[in-house]
Design an enzyme around this catalytic site. Structure first.
Site, mmCIF file in Angstrom:
data_model
loop_
_atom_site.group_PDB
_atom_site.id
_atom_site.type_symbol
_atom_site.label_atom_id
_atom_site.label_comp_id
_atom_site.label_asym_id
_atom_site.label_seq_id
_atom_site.Cartn_x
_atom_site.Cartn_y
_atom_site.Cartn_z
ATOM 1 N N ARG A 19 12.826 18.629 -8.554
ATOM 2 C CA ARG A 19 13.123 18.382 -7.137
ATOM 3 C C ARG A 19 14.287 19.239 -6.648
ATOM 4 O O ARG A 19 14.303 19.683 -5.490
ATOM 5 C CB ARG A 19 13.400 16.893 -6.909
ATOM 6 N N THR A 48 15.439 10.805 -6.289
ATOM 7 C CA THR A 48 14.790 10.903 -4.974
ATOM 8 C C THR A 48 15.702 11.654 -3.993
ATOM 9 O O THR A 48 15.238 12.530 -3.256
ATOM 10 C CB THR A 48 14.507 9.480 -4.420
ATOM 11 N N TYR A 75 1.448 3.718 -1.585
ATOM 12 C CA TYR A 75 2.873 3.441 -1.393
ATOM 13 C C TYR A 75 3.113 2.047 -0.780
ATOM 14 O O TYR A 75 4.146 1.822 -0.140
ATOM 15 C CB TYR A 75 3.506 4.521 -0.527
ATOM 16 N N HIS A 109 5.680 13.429 -7.044
ATOM 17 C CA HIS A 109 5.735 11.987 -7.301
ATOM 18 C C HIS A 109 5.701 11.746 -8.805
ATOM 19 O O HIS A 109 5.100 12.521 -9.549
ATOM 20 C CB HIS A 109 4.518 11.285 -6.675
#
Ligand code: ATP
Ligand code: MG
Length: 137
Positions: free
Chosen positions: A102, A93, A51, A115
């Site tokens: 998600r 996100t 990251y 991810h």
């Protein structure tokens, strides 16, 4: 090959809550083929490198801590238009839309279950970070 793979990870929150099977089933049922898969655990240095693009942002250090908090499942998935289709399937996100992975499995913006690579170039880089070339043939 470029354009047909994405790198995916089932993150520690989702693995810890026992969602691995359900998430893998969703990937497969949406037409993604598993090209490589490993159940593993990231050390701090590996999470920082993975990251690194976010280094300096306020969420970077808690993100590294989260990503090293338990095992993950790393995957290379194959499908036409893999990067974009995968991102659509997992959702945004923050505030992921209903019906996305998600929306179903994330508990917060940080603890967001999965991810996905954001470009074909990063898919190649991330796949190469986790897997040897012989595992991606
Ligand atoms: P990923 O790269 O893990 O697929 P993403 O591309 O949707 O996620 P990025 O902007 O790359 O989102 O952020 C990487 C990760 O950092 C997010 O998945 C999330 O776990 C965490 N994160 C991003 N933004 C925030 C935020 N505002 N607050 C807390 N955590 C965040
Ligand atoms: Mg990202």
């Amino acid at each position: 090959m470029a354009g047909n793979i994405t790198f995916s990870m089932i993150k520690p929150d989702a693995v810890g809550k026992g969602y691995t099977g359900k998430i893998l089933d969703r990937f497969i049922s949406e037409g993604f083929k598993i090209k490589a898969m490993r159940y593993t655990r990231l050390c701090k240095c590996e999470a920082e490198t993975f990251y690194a693009v976010h280094k300096g942002k306020d969420f970077y250090e808690p993100l590294v801590e989260f990503m090293t908090s338990g095992p993950v499942v790393a995957l290379v998935l194959e499908k036409e238009n893999a990067v974009a289709d995968y991102r659509t399937m997992i959702g945004a996100t923050s505030n992921p839309a209903e019906g996305t992975v998600r929306h179903q499995f994330a508990e917060s913006t940080r603890l967001n279950a999965v991810h996905g690579s954001d470009s074909d170039e990063n898919a190649q880089i991330e796949a190469g970070f986790f897997f040897a070339q012989r595992e991606l043939l």
